[in-house]
Enzyme design. Structure first.
Site, PDB file in Angstrom:
ATOM      1  N   ASP A 151      23.415 -37.360  30.232  1.00  0.00           N
ATOM      2  CA  ASP A 151      22.563 -38.522  30.463  1.00  0.00           C
ATOM      3  C   ASP A 151      22.003 -39.010  29.131  1.00  0.00           C
ATOM      4  OD1 ASP A 151      20.705 -40.402  31.260  1.00  0.00           O
ATOM      5  OD2 ASP A 151      19.541 -39.046  32.515  1.00  0.00           O
ATOM      6  N   GLY A 152      22.334 -40.268  28.804  1.00  0.00           N
ATOM      7  CA  GLY A 152      21.796 -40.887  27.608  1.00  0.00           C
ATOM      8  C   GLY A 152      22.868 -41.402  26.676  1.00  0.00           C
ATOM      9  N   GLY A 153      22.980 -42.703  26.543  1.00  0.00           N
ATOM     10  CA  GLY A 153      23.943 -43.279  25.614  1.00  0.00           C
ATOM     11  C   GLY A 153      25.388 -43.180  26.038  1.00  0.00           C
ATOM     12  N   GLY A 162      23.136 -46.125  32.299  1.00  0.00           N
ATOM     13  CA  GLY A 162      22.125 -47.110  32.657  1.00  0.00           C
ATOM     14  C   GLY A 162      22.385 -48.449  32.003  1.00  0.00           C
ATOM     15  N   MET A 192      20.702 -33.505  28.349  1.00  0.00           N
ATOM     16  CA  MET A 192      20.124 -34.760  27.869  1.00  0.00           C
ATOM     17  C   MET A 192      20.687 -35.072  26.485  1.00  0.00           C
ATOM     18  SD  MET A 192      18.203 -35.997  30.233  1.00  0.00           S
ATOM     19  CE  MET A 192      17.587 -37.359  29.222  1.00  0.00           C
ATOM     20  N   SER A 217      22.352 -45.397  36.518  1.00  0.00           N
ATOM     21  CA  SER A 217      20.911 -45.131  36.539  1.00  0.00           C
ATOM     22  C   SER A 217      20.155 -46.408  36.834  1.00  0.00           C
ATOM     23  CB  SER A 217      20.453 -44.569  35.193  1.00  0.00           C
ATOM     24  OG  SER A 217      19.044 -44.519  35.143  1.00  0.00           O
ATOM     25  N   ASP A 273      15.599 -41.919  38.069  1.00  0.00           N
ATOM     26  CA  ASP A 273      14.734 -41.265  37.087  1.00  0.00           C
ATOM     27  C   ASP A 273      13.275 -41.400  37.503  1.00  0.00           C
ATOM     28  OD1 ASP A 273      16.558 -40.355  34.979  1.00  0.00           O
ATOM     29  OD2 ASP A 273      17.016 -42.479  34.748  1.00  0.00           O
ATOM     30  N   GLY A 295      18.212 -46.801  26.807  1.00  0.00           N
ATOM     31  CA  GLY A 295      18.664 -47.551  25.648  1.00  0.00           C
ATOM     32  C   GLY A 295      18.580 -46.839  24.318  1.00  0.00           C
ATOM     33  N   HIS A 353      21.698 -42.574  40.270  1.00  0.00           N
ATOM     34  CA  HIS A 353      20.789 -41.741  39.494  1.00  0.00           C
ATOM     35  C   HIS A 353      19.404 -42.368  39.490  1.00  0.00           C
ATOM     36  CE1 HIS A 353      20.081 -38.531  36.563  1.00  0.00           C
ATOM     37  NE2 HIS A 353      19.313 -39.395  35.905  1.00  0.00           N
ATOM     38  N   MET A 400      11.460 -35.997  35.784  1.00  0.00           N
ATOM     39  CA  MET A 400      10.910 -35.795  34.443  1.00  0.00           C
ATOM     40  C   MET A 400       9.397 -35.776  34.579  1.00  0.00           C
ATOM     41  SD  MET A 400      13.504 -38.109  32.155  1.00  0.00           S
ATOM     42  CE  MET A 400      14.055 -39.194  33.481  1.00  0.00           C
ATOM     43  N   MET A 402       9.492 -40.494  36.313  1.00  0.00           N
ATOM     44  CA  MET A 402       8.718 -40.116  35.126  1.00  0.00           C
ATOM     45  C   MET A 402       7.230 -40.245  35.427  1.00  0.00           C
ATOM     46  SD  MET A 402      10.885 -42.233  32.285  1.00  0.00           S
ATOM     47  CE  MET A 402      12.677 -42.335  32.345  1.00  0.00           C
ATOM     48  N   PHE A 449      12.930 -42.890  28.001  1.00  0.00           N
ATOM     49  CA  PHE A 449      13.241 -44.308  27.855  1.00  0.00           C
ATOM     50  C   PHE A 449      14.753 -44.517  27.876  1.00  0.00           C
ATOM     51  CE2 PHE A 449       9.176 -43.706  25.743  1.00  0.00           C
ATOM     52  CZ  PHE A 449       8.406 -44.733  26.283  1.00  0.00           C
ATOM     53  N   HIS A 504      16.241 -37.273  39.364  1.00  0.00           N
ATOM     54  CA  HIS A 504      15.952 -36.564  38.110  1.00  0.00           C
ATOM     55  C   HIS A 504      14.449 -36.599  37.879  1.00  0.00           C
ATOM     56  CE1 HIS A 504      16.652 -36.532  33.440  1.00  0.00           C
ATOM     57  NE2 HIS A 504      15.990 -35.468  33.861  1.00  0.00           N
TER      58      HIS A 504
END
Length: 222
Positions: A175-177, A197, A137, A8, A35, A145, A33, A68, A37, A143, A66
């Protein structure tokens, strides 16, 4: 593991974005990827159309865009023309989701629907046949991190069951962590596309980290 890795660029160095795109190009990553927003659907503002166009000029990997944003249907053609290979919209942002998915496919892009951590997988049952990919998600969107939400594993198992029943070719993205400590467990739960990311761009060697995500466990034993 037969899976795709999608770094990402939200976590990239925006002052050196071309450099980081070329790093991804020369790595074992499969996708880039992106993002987008709008500060309304999520409490943050990130990349817009001009930046996506600039990324596309340098990218040698497909752009996984993506959205958002609220009312994403207004911009589908614009993001296709900017270089998107796949377009993800959120279930929560689309009151006419079936129509939006059909437009994405008519534009020649892969159609993906994302769901937030509070949204149940069962709500996708009536649209899943029309999708190329579902994005689970594993953090609240907006955000980078953030801490990984453990309930993601249950949701992956649920979407895997729907995939088996309705759409065996469906890709399942998370997606995420995502990092080297949980990618195997996520794969076992059903995911086969991994957005990473901070795990990539905060590492001392992003290229090596991408390789480790592509071949989890192998490089650490060599």
């Amino acid at each position: 593991m037969n899976h795709l890795v999608a770094p990402s660029i939200l976590a990239a160095d925006f002052a050196n974005l071309q450099r980081d795109i070329e790093l991804i190009n020369n790595s074992e990553a499969d996708l880039i990827h992106v993002d987008v927003m709008d500060g309304m659907f999520v409490p943050n503002i990130s990349l817009g159309l001009p930046v996506v166009k600039a990324v596309y000029k340098h990218a040698k990997k497909p752009l996984d865009v993506h959205l958002m944003i609220v009312q994403p249907e207004r911009y589908l053609k614009d993001f296709k023309e900017a270089g998107a290979a796949s377009i993800t919209v959120h279930y929560e942002a689309c009151p006419n989701l079936h129509r939006t998915v059909q437009v994405i496919k008519e534009l020649g892009c892969k159609a993906c629907v994302a769901i937030n951590p509070h949204t149940t997988v069962a709500l996708l049952e009536d649209i899943i046949l029309d999708l190329d990919m579902v994005l689970i998600m594993s953090v609240n969107p907006g955000f980078g991190g953030q801490k990984f939400i453990d309930n993601t594993y249950k949701k992956l198992a649920d979407i895997k069951a729907l995939k088996r029943r309705y759409n065996p070719e469906l890709l399942i993205e998370v997606d995420g962590g995502v990092d080297e400590t949980n990618i195997v467990k996520l794969s076992d739960a059903g995911a086969n596309v991994f957005v990473a990311g901070n795990a990539v761009f905060a590492s001392a060697d992003p290229t090596a980290t991408i390789a480790s995500l592509k071949h989890p466990g192998i490089l650490s034993r060599s």
